[in-house]
Design a protein around this motif. Structure first.
Motif, mmCIF file in Angstrom:
data_model
loop_
_atom_site.group_PDB
_atom_site.id
_atom_site.type_symbol
_atom_site.label_atom_id
_atom_site.label_comp_id
_atom_site.label_asym_id
_atom_site.label_seq_id
_atom_site.Cartn_x
_atom_site.Cartn_y
_atom_site.Cartn_z
ATOM 1 N N ARG A 115 0.835 -1.209 0.000
ATOM 2 C CA ARG A 115 0.000 0.000 0.000
ATOM 3 C C ARG A 115 0.865 1.252 0.000
ATOM 4 N N LEU A 116 2.097 1.110 -0.502
ATOM 5 C CA LEU A 116 3.040 2.221 -0.511
ATOM 6 C C LEU A 116 3.325 2.706 0.914
ATOM 7 N N TRP A 117 3.290 1.773 1.848
ATOM 8 C CA TRP A 117 3.603 2.027 3.265
ATOM 9 C C TRP A 117 2.609 2.943 3.969
ATOM 10 N N ILE A 118 1.568 3.336 3.275
ATOM 11 C CA ILE A 118 0.576 4.205 3.925
ATOM 12 C C ILE A 118 -0.189 3.389 4.966
ATOM 13 N N ASN A 119 -0.239 3.879 6.206
ATOM 14 C CA ASN A 119 -0.888 3.081 7.256
ATOM 15 C C ASN A 119 -2.344 3.488 7.464
ATOM 16 N N ASP A 120 -3.018 2.756 8.374
ATOM 17 C CA ASP A 120 -4.451 2.980 8.577
ATOM 18 C C ASP A 120 -4.735 4.373 9.101
ATOM 19 N N SER A 121 -3.834 4.867 9.952
ATOM 20 C CA SER A 121 -4.069 6.189 10.536
ATOM 21 C C SER A 121 -4.063 7.264 9.450
ATOM 22 N N ALA A 122 -3.172 7.111 8.471
ATOM 23 C CA ALA A 122 -3.146 8.083 7.372
ATOM 24 C C ALA A 122 -4.440 8.013 6.583
ATOM 25 N N ILE A 123 -4.922 6.782 6.327
ATOM 26 C CA ILE A 123 -6.147 6.629 5.530
ATOM 27 C C ILE A 123 -7.358 7.137 6.310
ATOM 28 N N ALA A 124 -7.325 6.971 7.626
ATOM 29 C CA ALA A 124 -8.470 7.402 8.428
ATOM 30 C C ALA A 124 -8.515 8.914 8.580
ATOM 31 N N ASN A 125 -7.379 9.595 8.452
ATOM 32 C CA ASN A 125 -7.360 11.023 8.762
ATOM 33 C C ASN A 125 -7.179 11.954 7.574
ATOM 34 N N ILE A 126 -6.295 11.592 6.644
ATOM 35 C CA ILE A 126 -5.997 12.549 5.580
ATOM 36 C C ILE A 126 -7.124 12.654 4.537
ATOM 37 N N PRO A 127 -7.606 11.524 3.961
ATOM 38 C CA PRO A 127 -8.663 11.694 2.947
ATOM 39 C C PRO A 127 -9.923 12.413 3.449
ATOM 40 N N PRO A 128 -10.449 12.120 4.662
ATOM 41 C CA PRO A 128 -11.647 12.862 5.077
ATOM 42 C C PRO A 128 -11.421 14.370 5.097
ATOM 43 N N SER A 129 -10.240 14.788 5.578
ATOM 44 C CA SER A 129 -9.937 16.224 5.609
ATOM 45 C C SER A 129 -9.971 16.808 4.207
ATOM 46 N N VAL A 130 -9.293 16.120 3.278
ATOM 47 C CA VAL A 130 -9.200 16.645 1.919
ATOM 48 C C VAL A 130 -10.580 16.683 1.271
ATOM 49 N N VAL A 131 -11.387 15.647 1.514
ATOM 50 C CA VAL A 131 -12.727 15.607 0.917
ATOM 51 C C VAL A 131 -13.562 16.779 1.425
ATOM 52 N N ARG A 132 -13.513 17.030 2.740
ATOM 53 C CA ARG A 132 -14.293 18.149 3.289
ATOM 54 C C ARG A 132 -13.808 19.474 2.726
ATOM 55 N N LEU A 133 -12.483 19.596 2.634
ATOM 56 C CA LEU A 133 -11.912 20.849 2.119
ATOM 57 C C LEU A 133 -12.404 21.093 0.695
ATOM 58 N N LEU A 134 -12.232 20.084 -0.171
ATOM 59 C CA LEU A 134 -12.600 20.271 -1.571
ATOM 60 C C LEU A 134 -14.113 20.390 -1.724
ATOM 61 N N GLY A 135 -14.863 19.598 -0.936
ATOM 62 C CA GLY A 135 -16.322 19.670 -1.011
ATOM 63 C C GLY A 135 -16.822 21.066 -0.663
ATOM 64 N N GLY A 136 -16.329 21.593 0.454
ATOM 65 C CA GLY A 136 -16.754 22.924 0.866
ATOM 66 C C GLY A 136 -16.353 23.975 -0.146
ATOM 67 N N TRP A 137 -15.137 23.822 -0.664
ATOM 68 C CA TRP A 137 -14.625 24.797 -1.631
ATOM 69 C C TRP A 137 -15.453 24.771 -2.911
ATOM 70 N N LEU A 138 -15.763 23.555 -3.408
ATOM 71 C CA LEU A 138 -16.541 23.457 -4.647
ATOM 72 C C LEU A 138 -17.955 24.005 -4.453
ATOM 73 N N ALA A 139 -18.572 23.677 -3.307
ATOM 74 C CA ALA A 139 -19.915 24.198 -3.049
ATOM 75 C C ALA A 139 -19.883 25.719 -3.000
ATOM 76 N N ALA A 140 -18.862 26.273 -2.323
ATOM 77 C CA ALA A 140 -18.734 27.730 -2.249
ATOM 78 C C ALA A 140 -18.495 28.306 -3.634
ATOM 79 N N ALA A 141 -17.717 27.583 -4.464
ATOM 80 C CA ALA A 141 -17.437 28.072 -5.812
ATOM 81 C C ALA A 141 -18.727 28.151 -6.613
ATOM 82 N N LEU A 142 -19.533 27.099 -6.530
ATOM 83 C CA LEU A 142 -20.789 27.067 -7.289
ATOM 84 C C LEU A 142 -21.707 28.210 -6.849
ATOM 85 N N ALA A 143 -21.909 28.307 -5.535
ATOM 86 C CA ALA A 143 -22.804 29.345 -5.022
ATOM 87 C C ALA A 143 -22.215 30.728 -5.275
#
Lengths: 262, 262
Positions: A53-81
């Motif tokens: 898994r390219l040495w990526i551990n569970d803690s990285a998967i549990a923490n980094i993607p949710p942050s990025v998804v929220r960031l991009l989701g909020g940004w895209l919604a704000a962009a649209l509005a």
């Protein structure tokens, strides 16, 4: 050759890292761990997984993607509005006179002031974080879109009118394209703002994410951990900015060539 | 005709927009469309905000926030302007340092609250250090950007008359860069305010408008407190921005600085 020159430009980076390493070792202050310790801590925090898994551990998967998804989701919604409302305000003088003062006032409110408000509204969770991000980043997009839609070459609009373009066509083919450079300027500012708001919303109300890891490290006086999260946030910000610039260059390339021919 | 000209008055329309929004919120709250538990009655919020104006505790908190804000902004200016002058006049140094600034800049300054909280024991220092870090960048970038815009003919003229590089800087480069620096400081002032309030919210402490909101969080009409305090924060943001705009117009009437928000 170009690659060599690129690398040549980075000569100061290793120098700074070596000086930093030596200085922090000589200083021996716990608050300023040497970079090698920070790198080691980063490896422990995110890269202890299996090689498959390219040495990526569970803690990285549990923490980094949710942050990025929220960031991009909020940004895209704000962009649209923001773009929709901005175009409205930019094209209607009456609407802009009615609502511009409100927009400027809301923009002046420092978004962290509303953290407790959103916290009371949504309780801890992704909704509260996304709401904070949207409220914080919508203003630069809205104001820039309005500005872009307002300052359109009169000639372009008149030409579109003479050729009998419908309202929708004018919006898609004339107004939106000429407002794009300004809209992108707003989007870029708001992307870096979105990262800040993601961190602060996770510091206040979250049970996962990079901001939560930062809070966790600080609470347990894990100083290298605090530094490690700051470094990873810097890397994330750098990547987001680079990706945005690459997209912007592609989208706006027609704009540059169009400007050159006129 | 009369009604038409009424709608062309900017101030009147703005007031109308604000009044309309307030009425809408109030009506929504009274009829139950907006749950008062979710968003407090706006009349209550405004009344509460009015009592804040004579509440010595709140005023002391505002004074504490503004002191940290002013100190942070001043320090950031004192650091960023000379740094910008050095980087802007020495392209070689700038090229060498660029990779490092490109990495430091996207680090969300909020994350540094955690670090500052570990390093400094004094709350005031946490606030100021974070504000300095975050508000340094727009000043630095605007200073460098302004130096690029200096008229080369004027510089060459002075040089050919035998003025030293320092004199060229003092007599030509600095005056023509000043409007850009002012714009940078104005942008930085908004960032510094956000960061000071965030630091108060995240690092706790005994005074400041952020702390005020935190303490209000426990009371029954917490939402009313929070929204009313946010209104005041918006007023402060508007006033400081307006003050800087006014100063810029006064001081640099001869030059219209580009207000780029990079």
């Amino acid at each position: 050759m170009i690659v060599l020159r690129r690398i040549g430009r980075l000569w100061l980076v290793p120098v700074v890292i070596v000086v930093w390493e030596l200085a922090t070792r000589a200083l021996g202050d716990d608050s300023f761990p040497p970079p090698s310790t920070i790198a080691g801590r980063m490896r422990e925090m995110w890269l202890t997984g299996p090689p498959s898994r390219l040495w990526i551990n569970d803690s990285a998967i549990a923490n980094i993607p949710p942050s990025v998804v929220r960031l991009l989701g909020g940004w895209l919604a704000a962009a649209l509005a923001g773009v929709t409302l901005g175009l409205l305000l930019g094209r209607s003088a009456l609407l802009s006179r009615l609502f511009e003062p409100i927009v400027h006032f809301l923009r002046a409110i420092p978004p962290p002031m509303l953290l407790s408000f959103f916290l009371a509204l949504f309780a801890i969770g992704p909704e509260m974080q996304v709401a904070t991000i949207i409220f914080g980043v919508i203003w630069p997009i809205l104001i820039n879109s309005a500005d872009g839609a307002r300052t359109i070459d009169r000639q372009h609009l008149d030409t579109a009118l003479v050729f009998g373009l419908s309202r929708g066509q004018r919006l898609w083919r004339v107004i939106l394209p000429s407002a794009t450079p300004k809209i992108f300027a707003g989007l870029r500012v708001s992307l870096s703002l979105a990262l800040i708001l993601m961190v602060i919303s996770e510091l206040v109300g979250s049970t996962e994410g990079i901001g939560y890891q930062l809070l966790d490290a600080r609470r347990s006086y894990d100083r290298p951990g605090v530094w490690a999260t700051i470094v990873i946030l810097g890397v994330l910000g750098f990547l987001l900015n680079s990706a945005f610039l690459a997209v912007e260059r592609r989208v706006l390339s027609w704009h540059r060539t169009a400007k050159q021919t006129t | 005709m009369r009604v038409r000209s009424l709608f062309e008055n900017r101030v009147l329309c703005g007031a109308l927009g604000v009044a309309g929004l307030l009425c809408l919120l109030e009506a929504g709250g009274r009829t139950g469309v907006i749950d008062p538990l979710v968003f407090p009655l706006i009349s209550g919020v405004v009344a509460r905000a009015a009592t804040f104006a004579i509440d010595p505790e709140f005023l002391a908190d505002i004074a504490a926030t503004l002191t940290a804000w002013a100190a942070g902004l001043l320090l950031a200016t004192l650091i960023a302007v000379p740094a910008g002058l050095v980087l802007g006049t020495m392209p070689r140094v700038e090229a060498a340092v660029r990779p490092i600034t490109e990495f430091l800049r996207p680090i969300p300054s909020i994350a540094l609250v955690s670090l500052a909280a570990l390093v400094f024991a004094e709350r005031f220092n946490i606030k100021v250090s974070v504000a300095v870090y975050g508000s340094m960048w727009p000043i630095l970038i605007n200073t460098m950007y302004g130096l690029k815009d200096v008229d080369p003919v004027a510089k060459d003229t002075l040089r050919s008359f035998g003025f030293s590089p320092f004199d060229v800087l003092r007599r030509v480069s600095l005056p023509s860069t000043a409007p850009f620096i002012a714009t940078g400081v104005r942008l930085a002032s908004a960032i510094a305010l956000i960061l000071v309030i965030s630091a108060e919210l995240l690092a706790g402490g005994s005074s400041g408008i952020g702390t005020f909101v935190l303490e209000a969080g426990g009371s029954i009409d917490a939402l009313e407190f929070i929204v009313a305090a946010a209104l005041w924060a918006g007023v402060i943001g508007l006033l400081s921005n307006g003050l800087f705009v006014l100063l810029e117009r006064r001081l640099f009437r001869w030059h219209r600085a580009r207000t780029e928000t990079t």
